[in-house]
Write a protein that holds these residues in place. Structure first.
Motif, PDB file in Angstrom:
ATOM      1  N   ILE A  59       0.914  -1.349  -0.073  1.00  0.00           N
ATOM      2  CA  ILE A  59      -0.065   0.042  -0.149  1.00  0.00           C
ATOM      3  C   ILE A  59       0.756   1.283  -0.073  1.00  0.00           C
ATOM      4  O   ILE A  59       0.371   2.393  -0.042  1.00  0.00           O
ATOM      5  CB  ILE A  59      -0.996  -0.014   1.031  1.00  0.00           C
ATOM      6  N   VAL A  61       2.948   4.524  -0.590  1.00  0.00           N
ATOM      7  CA  VAL A  61       2.946   5.365  -1.845  1.00  0.00           C
ATOM      8  C   VAL A  61       4.076   6.284  -1.964  1.00  0.00           C
ATOM      9  O   VAL A  61       4.522   7.042  -1.003  1.00  0.00           O
ATOM     10  CB  VAL A  61       1.670   6.356  -1.748  1.00  0.00           C
ATOM     11  N   ASN A  72      -2.630  12.527   0.186  1.00  0.00           N
ATOM     12  CA  ASN A  72      -2.148  11.426   0.530  1.00  0.00           C
ATOM     13  C   ASN A  72      -2.251  11.413   2.214  1.00  0.00           C
ATOM     14  O   ASN A  72      -1.526  10.614   2.932  1.00  0.00           O
ATOM     15  CB  ASN A  72      -0.494  11.462   0.298  1.00  0.00           C
ATOM     16  N   GLU A  73      -2.890  12.245   2.540  1.00  0.00           N
ATOM     17  CA  GLU A  73      -3.427  12.271   4.139  1.00  0.00           C
ATOM     18  C   GLU A  73      -3.678  11.054   4.766  1.00  0.00           C
ATOM     19  O   GLU A  73      -4.533  10.408   4.342  1.00  0.00           O
ATOM     20  CB  GLU A  73      -4.647  13.366   4.241  1.00  0.00           C
ATOM     21  N   LYS A  75      -2.263   8.306   4.507  1.00  0.00           N
ATOM     22  CA  LYS A  75      -1.645   7.160   3.868  1.00  0.00           C
ATOM     23  C   LYS A  75      -0.164   6.917   4.335  1.00  0.00           C
ATOM     24  O   LYS A  75       0.650   7.725   4.820  1.00  0.00           O
ATOM     25  CB  LYS A  75      -1.709   7.517   2.310  1.00  0.00           C
ATOM     26  N   LEU A  76       0.301   5.715   4.028  1.00  0.00           N
ATOM     27  CA  LEU A  76       1.793   5.334   4.255  1.00  0.00           C
ATOM     28  C   LEU A  76       2.566   5.659   3.103  1.00  0.00           C
ATOM     29  O   LEU A  76       2.200   5.346   1.655  1.00  0.00           O
ATOM     30  CB  LEU A  76       1.517   3.894   4.301  1.00  0.00           C
ATOM     31  N   VAL A  77       3.432   6.756   3.401  1.00  0.00           N
ATOM     32  CA  VAL A  77       4.168   7.216   2.339  1.00  0.00           C
ATOM     33  C   VAL A  77       5.734   6.917   2.437  1.00  0.00           C
ATOM     34  O   VAL A  77       6.132   6.771   3.608  1.00  0.00           O
ATOM     35  CB  VAL A  77       3.879   8.599   2.109  1.00  0.00           C
ATOM     36  N   ARG A 249       3.747   7.541   8.181  1.00  0.00           N
ATOM     37  CA  ARG A 249       2.190   7.931   8.023  1.00  0.00           C
ATOM     38  C   ARG A 249       2.149   9.428   7.654  1.00  0.00           C
ATOM     39  O   ARG A 249       2.926  10.161   8.403  1.00  0.00           O
ATOM     40  CB  ARG A 249       1.214   7.480   8.883  1.00  0.00           C
ATOM     41  N   GLN A 250       1.762   9.957   6.633  1.00  0.00           N
ATOM     42  CA  GLN A 250       1.543  11.308   6.417  1.00  0.00           C
ATOM     43  C   GLN A 250       0.274  11.726   7.250  1.00  0.00           C
ATOM     44  O   GLN A 250      -0.832  11.497   7.019  1.00  0.00           O
ATOM     45  CB  GLN A 250       1.287  11.657   5.162  1.00  0.00           C
ATOM     46  N   THR A 251       0.559  12.801   8.205  1.00  0.00           N
ATOM     47  CA  THR A 251      -0.441  13.264   9.222  1.00  0.00           C
ATOM     48  C   THR A 251      -0.149  14.788   9.023  1.00  0.00           C
ATOM     49  O   THR A 251       0.658  15.349   9.632  1.00  0.00           O
ATOM     50  CB  THR A 251      -0.292  12.817  10.432  1.00  0.00           C
ATOM     51  N   TYR A 258       3.112   4.705  11.161  1.00  0.00           N
ATOM     52  CA  TYR A 258       1.684   4.235  10.611  1.00  0.00           C
ATOM     53  C   TYR A 258       1.153   2.989  11.150  1.00  0.00           C
ATOM     54  O   TYR A 258       1.793   1.887  11.356  1.00  0.00           O
ATOM     55  CB  TYR A 258       2.055   3.764   9.108  1.00  0.00           C
ATOM     56  N   GLU A 260      -1.044  -0.150  12.092  1.00  0.00           N
ATOM     57  CA  GLU A 260      -1.588  -1.358  11.429  1.00  0.00           C
ATOM     58  C   GLU A 260      -1.953  -2.486  12.217  1.00  0.00           C
ATOM     59  O   GLU A 260      -1.146  -2.720  13.339  1.00  0.00           O
ATOM     60  CB  GLU A 260      -0.429  -1.978  10.178  1.00  0.00           C
TER      61      GLU A 260
END
Length: 385
Positions: A59, A61, A72-73, A75-77, A249-251, A258, A260
């Motif tokens: 997942i 990005v 991308n808020e 999301k795992l980046v 994680r993008q916060t 992130y 999980e």
């Protein structure tokens, strides 16, 4: 470096050895029992971590660190860039400062240290005689060595505490392009390099006449070329702003762990690395940790069973040669039992956490056992009566 030594001879009777061996049974049972949950838990931990990392790899990005994309808020980046800070970090005692991610003060003190070596000899009748030699030498150490615990403290006294404590200062805000790194990610950056102290640096109040600049750091003592017990040397190092690769994680503008099911993902590596490389490295670390904990569980069992069987060899030591034979036998038994119980525990854990793999492995083991039994029967039938 001058050094001296002290030799001690201690003797233990057979009766005393038997008593201590039986006392050790309780400790052995405790170690043996603790090994089972450790091995079982480790297999579950390994599987959960594998699944978390595998899902993360599916997942993640890859994004640019130059700007924050609101799409991308949460999301795992994955991104690369320069970990940087505008802060000046300063040592509160010496005033040494630098624009850096971290500033470390390392302190070493010249002290006495004790090392020991010994040999235990079995005596006829089951007793033992142990000859232990304690050696004393002077050396630099980053921790305070308590000379009160020395076998021969006279003439080997240490000050008892470092003159200054080592410290690590970390920048409060570390950025990666348009993003800010969480403290847990900053903690993973550990590429320290020496920070030499300049010749014009002022000594702090209270250390004038006691300290001097030497070899890029500070020396507390009379003569750096002839150190005395209690002398200290202080050196500084920093983590400079540097290129890093991050998966988190993008916060908002922050990069954070992130969440999980089964764990969290926050990976950081120094240098430029792809997401695939970083996840592959994390999986390899997971495999290494799994095998290390398997080994730890096996060793706990081995030591535990050895302690439980120890009275047998001690009793047999009434004749030293007999005790040596029994000790070798109990050692082999301990090794085999530890291997068997460890494998059974891991197999049961696999059935619980990885049912398909566990069943396949147990079926394969059972098939192998049947094959070995048939071969033995065939050899027995083929042998002459």
């Amino acid at each position: 470096m001058p050094q001296d030594s002290f030799t001690e001879v201690t003797r233990e009777s057979w009766v005393s050895r038997i008593g201590n061996a039986f006392k050790g049974i309780l400790a052995g049972l405790l170690l043996f029992i603790v090994a089972f949950p450790l091995l079982f838990w480790n297999e579950g931990r390994s599987v959960k971590r594998y699944k978390v990392l595998k899902k993360g790899a599916d997942i993640v990005v890859s994004v640019s660190s130059d700007s924050v994309d609101a799409a991308n808020e949460g999301k795992l980046v994955h991104l690369t860039g320069k970990a940087d800070t505008g802060e000046m970090l300063s040592d509160d005692v010496f005033g040494v400062s630098a624009n850096a991610l971290k500033l470390k003060r390392a302190v070493e003190m010249y002290q006495w240290k004790e090392t020991s070596s010994g040999e235990t000899r079995k005596k006829l009748g089951g007793g033992t005689e142990r000859v232990t030699t304690y050696k004393y030498s002077k050396a630099w150490s980053a921790r305070a060595i308590d000379s009160a615990d020395f076998k021969e403290p006279t003439g080997h006294q240490n000050p008892g505490a470092l003159p200054l404590e080592p410290t690590v200062r970390t920048a409060g805000v570390v950025t990666l392009g348009a993003f800010t790194l969480a403290p847990s990610l900053v903690g993973k950056i550990d590429a320290f390099e020496a920070l030499p102290v300049g010749g014009g640096t002022n000594l702090p109040a209270g250390l004038e006449g006691k300290a001097r600049i030497h070899n890029g750091g500070f020396y507390i003592g009379a003569d750096p070329t002839d150190p005395r017990i209690g002398d200290a040397r202080i050196a500084f190092s920093v983590v400079q702003p540097m290129q890093v690769s991050v998966i988190a994680r993008q916060t908002g503008t922050a990069l954070e762990p992130y969440p999980e099911e089964g764990g969290t993902i926050e990976l950081l590596e120094e240098g430029v690395h792809s997401a695939e490389e970083m996840f592959a490295g994390a999986q390899e670390e997971n495999r290494l940790l799994t095998w290390l904990l398997r080994l730890a569980g096996f060793l706990l069992m081995l030591v535990g069973i050895n302690l439980v069987l120890k009275p047998l060899s001690v009793i047999a030591d009434v004749l030293p040669i007999l005790g040596t034979i029994v000790s070798g036998g109990t050692g082999l038994i301990s090794l085999l039992l530890s291997a068997i119980f460890s494998m059974i525990t891991i197999a049961v854990a696999w059935i619980f956490y990885r049912p398909l793999l566990g069943i396949v492995l147990i079926a394969a083991a059972a098939g192998l056992a049947v094959l070995v039994r048939r071969r033995l029967k065939q050899r027995k039938a083929a042998s002459p009566a």
